[in-house]
Write an enzyme that holds these catalytic residues in place. Structure first.
Site, PDB file in Angstrom:
ATOM      1  CG  HIS A 434      -0.291   0.054   2.537  1.00 36.84           C
ATOM      2  ND1 HIS A 434       0.091   1.237   3.159  1.00 36.84           N
ATOM      3  CD2 HIS A 434       0.054  -0.940   3.402  1.00 36.84           C
ATOM      4  CE1 HIS A 434       0.636   0.971   4.333  1.00 36.84           C
ATOM      5  NE2 HIS A 434       0.625  -0.342   4.509  1.00 36.84           N
ATOM      6  CB  CYS A 453       1.037  -4.085   5.342  1.00 42.19           C
ATOM      7  SG  CYS A 453      -0.407  -5.157   5.594  1.00 42.19           S
TER       8      CYS A 453
END
Length: 540
Positions: A434, A453
């Site tokens: 992301h 992440c």
């Protein structure tokens, strides 16, 4: 061909031991006695039954007459032994060297064949168990017998006199393997020369007076950060000053170690300058074994090398994007996984994972009642119910990580923790790529700050390349970007994503790169005795 078939039938047990005829052609006890007699007194075989079958079927002839086959097998065994993840293979390699030096070729042949059976099993199981072996674990000393297909391939190679080619195929099949094994051989040659220890008391900047300049120049030259000509010019300076040319060598050294290229010899640079060559050998050998579980093809692939904090996007073997990334901090590691990137979410909302909510956000709410409103969080009834709960209806003074049953969601926008793009990679770890509003982190030398992440610096470019690769109209993409509403776009051409962990490799310029072991996966396995024997075999 007929002999191959008979060997295979024998090994697969199709000659019934219940018949006197089978007992006559397969004198099991005598064959095992032969194996025991052919085994050195100070060694032991792991697969005596299988060895007995193999040598009986081969009329007790040696398998290792071809010196090329011996050489390629010893080379692969050496690489595994040096990696310090397989004590059994280290001992086996040392025993083979001993038999070779004493020129007892029957001992050598039996030990090499028994070791090959274990090695075939290791190669066969590496894709399944490699993540536990190569990242803080080690290889079991008692591997099962090779699978039938792998054993049959060996038998056919012996029969067709292609054992050399068969053994070559047991190594990782990539150009990187060739480059790394060549570099490992070079490091081992340097080991024979002796390796100097660099001493420095305090941080050194340009024009500083160095207390150990000669050693610094030698280390930089041997590791390729200075050419022989550059090293000679610096030695001819005949002073202890940290000159401009020497500083350029230090900057190149910093580059191949993933450090900030400022030419200042501080704590991190000093660590790599003082790292012993034996440890570099071990790290290189360990990373050679890791090649066994990484993808060989780069047709449509995104590779994220965690300790390098880099993402590479390959299409048709061409590098189309190279981006810095932020990965999970050591307490919340980014896992090793592979998945398909199937969609891009523009202007995503962020559903806060329960662990992050409990450990990170709820404590902040307790000390700052405006935290949720200021950062655009909503409280939802549950993970299955999207009803919004007004913030002022919750008695935050009574909230604890254990009694807070609601879901937190951060609304889309520039301040959203996911930034403006989320790249979905469905996997059991719930890890994805992301964007991020915290752009300053990409300028740091170490970039292990996330909760697992992967934050991508060039997220906007990544979105563009993915859209183009799936033939999605650019005007639609511009519309998605300009709108603050969340829009998920499925990709026609999905991309395979791999997170890998390489702390040593050879770059396109032929330079050996090392990176900090951020997750402590490279740690020693305490195989000290066999390792000392092994290293002394190379030095002497």
């Amino acid at each position: 061909m007929a002999r191959t078939v008979s060997i295979f039938l024998l090994l697969m047990g199709l000659f019934s031991p219940l018949t006197s005829w089978a007992e006559e052609i397969w004198p099991q006890k005598e064959a095992i006695k032969w194996v025991i007699k052919a085994t050195p007194d100070n060694a032991a075989t792991q697969y005596p039954q299988k060895l007995a079958q193999l040598y009986y079927a081969n009329s007790y002839r040696p398998f290792w007459r071809d010196y090329r086959s011996r050489r390629v097998f010893e080379s692969q065994l050496k690489e595994l032994a040096l990696s310090d993840i397989a004590d059994n293979f280290s001992i086996r390699y040392y025993d083979l060297l001993d038999a070779k030096l004493s020129r007892n070729w029957r001992h050598y042949d039996v030990l090499a064949t028994d070791t090959l059976l274990a090695y075939i099993s290791y190669v066969d199981q590496a894709p399944k168990f490699g993540k536990s072996w190569f990242f803080g674990g080690d290889v079991s000393n008692f591997l099962p017998e090779p699978s039938e297909p792998m054993l049959q391939a060996f038998i056919e190679a012996v029969d067709s006199k292609t054992l050399y080619q068969y053994l070559q195929a047991l190594s990782p099949q990539s150009d990187q393997y060739t480059y790394m094994t060549d570099s490992l051989a070079h490091l081992l040659q340097l080991q024979k020369q002796g390796w100097p220890v660099y001493h420095q008391v305090r941080m050194a900047k340009k024009n500083a007076i160095l207390s150990d300049k000669a050693t610094l120049v030698t280390i930089l030259e041997r590791l390729g950060a200075l050419t022989p000509e550059q090293a000679l010019n610096i030695r001819l300076e005949d002073n202890e000053s940290y000159s401009a040319e020497l500083q350029m060598g230090v900057k190149r050294f910093q580059e191949i170690h993933g450090l900030k290229q400022d030419g200042i010899i501080g704590k991190n640079t000093l660590y790599w300058l003082q790292l012993g060559l034996e440890e570099r050998v071990r790290i290189m050998a360990l990373n050679i074994q890791r090649l066994r579980i990484w993808p060989e093809s780069k047709q449509s692939t995104i590779l994220v090398n965690i300790p390098d904090y880099k993402l590479e996007f390959w299409l048709e073997d061409e590098l189309v994007l190279d981006s810095r990334v932020v990965v999970g901090r050591p307490s919340r590691k980014t896992p090793l996984f592979d998945a398909r990137l199937d969609s891009v979410v523009f202007n995503p909302s962020w559903n806060v994972p329960i662990k992050i909510m409990r450990k990170d956000i709820l404590p902040k709410i307790k000390s700052d009642s405006e935290y949720l409103a200021r950062h655009n969080y909503s409280v939802l009834r549950s993970w299955s119910n999207r009803e919004v709960i007004p913030l002022d209806t919750i008695d935050w003074s009574q909230v604890t990580p254990n009694n807070f049953t609601y879901r937190l969601q951060q609304r889309p926008g520039n301040g959203n923790a996911l930034g403006r793009y989320k790249f979905n990679t469905p996997n059991r770890n719930a890890i994805y790529l992301h964007d991020t509003p915290s752009k300053s982190l990409f300028n740091k030398e170490s970039r292990a700050y996330s909760s697992g992440c992967i934050r991508v610096e060039q997220a906007s470019v990544l979105a563009d390349v993915l859209m183009k690769n799936s033939n999605i109209n650019l005007s639609r993409v511009a519309k998605y970007r300009s709108n603050v509403k969340t829009k998920s776009v499925s990709l026609k051409n999905r991309i395979q994503v791999y997170t890998i962990y390489q702390t040593a490799w050879v770059d396109e310029d032929g330079k050996v790169n090392f990176r900090k072991d951020v997750y402590n996966y490279d740690k020693m396995r305490n195989h000290s005795k066999s390792r000392k024997k092994l290293m002394s075999a190379y030095v002497h």
